[in-house]
Design a protein around this motif. Structure first.
Motif, short mmCIF file in Angstrom:
data_model
loop_
_atom_site.label_atom_id
_atom_site.label_comp_id
_atom_site.label_asym_id
_atom_site.label_seq_id
_atom_site.Cartn_x
_atom_site.Cartn_y
_atom_site.Cartn_z
N UNK A 98 35.15 7.87 19.01
CA UNK A 98 34.73 8.98 19.81
C UNK A 98 34.87 8.61 21.28
N UNK A 99 35.95 9.36 22.16
CA UNK A 99 35.80 9.07 23.35
C UNK A 99 35.94 10.54 24.16
N UNK A 100 35.29 11.43 23.71
CA UNK A 100 34.90 12.84 24.24
C UNK A 100 33.97 12.63 25.62
N UNK A 101 34.50 13.36 26.80
CA UNK A 101 33.55 13.26 27.74
C UNK A 101 33.45 14.78 28.34
N UNK A 102 32.36 15.42 28.92
CA UNK A 102 32.30 16.42 29.52
C UNK A 102 32.00 16.17 31.08
N UNK A 103 32.62 17.20 31.83
CA UNK A 103 32.19 16.90 33.27
C UNK A 103 30.89 17.63 33.60
N UNK A 104 30.23 17.07 34.55
CA UNK A 104 28.95 17.72 34.97
C UNK A 104 29.25 18.95 35.96
N UNK A 105 28.02 19.90 35.96
CA UNK A 105 28.42 20.97 36.68
C UNK A 105 28.45 20.45 38.20
N UNK A 106 29.11 21.22 39.02
CA UNK A 106 29.25 20.93 40.42
C UNK A 106 27.92 20.69 41.21
N UNK A 107 26.84 21.50 40.89
CA UNK A 107 25.80 21.25 41.66
C UNK A 107 24.97 20.05 41.35
N UNK A 108 25.49 19.33 40.44
CA UNK A 108 24.82 17.58 40.32
C UNK A 108 25.85 16.69 40.47
N UNK A 109 26.83 17.13 40.64
CA UNK A 109 28.10 16.04 40.82
C UNK A 109 27.75 15.26 42.18
N UNK A 110 28.05 13.95 42.35
CA UNK A 110 27.64 13.17 43.42
C UNK A 110 28.57 13.86 44.69
N UNK A 111 27.94 13.60 45.50
CA UNK A 111 28.62 14.18 46.92
C UNK A 111 29.80 13.29 47.35
#
Ligand code: SF4
Length: 423
Positions: free
Chosen positions: A410-423
């Protein structure tokens, strides 16, 4: 097993009746270093099942005359093909019942001693949606000074929830338990539009940890209902994912759980019926339900791609690869974890008994007496370290040979919501 009664040296250790401390490691006088007790989790569980209140920690043994505190019931043993092991429990000096419970638990362990094969299913344990949901809570905890609320269990696993609670997350069942304007995280299972509206009314800062694969099913529900279909949702009543998805179009969606439910279905227009499924169902059972739907509604419309997610499908395939060759299967997962429950059922349908365990302390050594080959997997919400703990405990009962059977990577990855992404 050779059992001795010793004393224990541990600062401040005082035990009442019915209490016990299981040694995670035992240091005896003259030992170069403490001996780790691999079977400590099994012993903890066995004593809890006997009604004792059990804690665990490193213990130091001293001769009986040197101390007046708790009594230590200590066993050393070298299982066939294995290395020297220890199992030890401290109880109150006059607590005969606790001492008897320890002796009986040790006999249970002794009966389970043997070398074994462990067939490790792969993939197992965390999926991309669970990884993402946990990371979202961790990041919000790092961002906020105020309490971070999480509606429902972020993922269905008691260890994950306890761990996040220790780090400051507050789990609530409903939004009216969240103070106005606070931050709330929605769990990986998704929420209905009513819940989103309630969050807006309370002016909550919402961070949505719904798995993108659940979000996809919600979008399909809206689209299919919007074109005028009756949308049959195949799922489990009462599950949070089911409630959230049905909430997208409550007037146009109906829930079916089985082939029998399909037979009883009444729809306004049999030519306008589509179906969707919960993401964590058993693939084989769902195929039967879809077949029954097609027979009743030949014009049945399907989702563009499978709703049962890749992680559920892969874990079921991996389980098949180990169950047939195992005497017993352990599925690490919590009782409310749908995909873990499906793994237990699948193994049972394959003819191999399976036990759902939250961790190694739930392994009853009596299950292992006849088990020369143990299959091991974990549901998508169960942390990998719990699988390692089970393997380690089995190794405390004798030499083990671990064989991993990988059916896919498995190599699935989902992006994090913008509100918690590192600035
Ligand atoms: S089991 Fe599937 S649907 Fe559920 S969180 Fe994991 S990837 Fe998403």
């Amino acid at each position: 097993m050779h059992t001795e009664i010793l004393a224990v040296r541990a600062a401040g250790l005082s035990l009442g009746h019915g209490q016990a401390v299981v040694a995670t490691s035992l240091e005896r006088q003259g030992d170069a270093r403490p001996l780790r007790s691999r079977v400590a989790p099994l012993l903890q569980g066995a004593l809890r099942r006997r009604g004792l209140v059990v804690q665990s920690g490193p213990l130091q043994a001293v001769p009986p005359s040197d101390a007046k505190g708790p009594v230590l019931v200590a066993a050393t043993y070298t299982p066939h093909g294995g290395t020297e092991q220890t199992a030890a429990v401290a109880v109150a000096p006059q607590d005969r019942a606790a001492r008897a419970a320890v002796q009986s638990a040790l006999r249970e362990l002794e009966d389970a001693l043997r070398s074994r094969a462990v067939l490790l299913a792969s993939p197992r344990s965390f999926c991309a949606g669970v990884d993402r949901a946990i990371e979202i809570v961790e990041r919000v905890l790092a961002q906020e000074d105020a309490p971070v609320y999480v509606r429902k269990q972020i993922v269905h696993n008691v260890h994950v929830v306890r761990d996040l609670e220790r780090r400051g997350a507050v789990f609530v069942d409903e939004l009216d338990e969240v103070p106005p304007a606070a931050t709330v995280v929605f769990s990986a299972h998704g929420v209905s539009p009513d819940v989103r509206a309630a969050a807006d009314r309370r002016e909550l800062r919402v961070i949505d940890a719904t798995c993108p694969l659940v979000t996809k099913v919600h979008a399909e529900a809206r689209r299919f209902a919007g074109r005028g279909d009756t949308v049959v949702f195949i799922g489990h009543a009462g599950h949070e994912e089911t409630e959230g998805t049905l909430g997208e179009a409550p007037d146009r969606m109906v829930l079916v759980e089985s082939v029998a439910d399909v037979a009883a279905l009444q729809v306004p227009d049999p030519t306008r019926v589509s179906y969707l499924t919960q993401t964590t169902l058993a693939v084989d059972e769902t195929t039967e339900v879809i077949k029954a739907l097609r027979e009743r509604f030949p014009a049945l419309r399907a989702p563009h791609s499978e709703d049962i997610c890749y992680a559920t499908t892969n874990r079921q395939e991996a389980l098949r690869a180990v169950a047939a060759d195992s005497d017993l299967v352990f599925v690490v997962g919590s009782v409310n974890s749908s995909n873990s429950q499906r793994l237990v059922e699948l193994s049972t349908r394959q003819g191999t008994p399976a036990q759902l365990i939250d961790d190694a302390s739930e392994v009853d050594p009596r299950w292992l007496r006849e088990a020369a080959t143990v299959g091991l997997t974990a549901g998508a919400s169960a942390p990998p370290r719990l699988v390692e703990q089970v393997i380690d405990s089995l190794a405390g009962l004798g030499a083990i040979h671990v064989e991993e059977r990988e059916v896919t990577q498995e190599n699935v990855q989902f992006a994090l919501p913008r509100a918690v992404r590192a600035k």
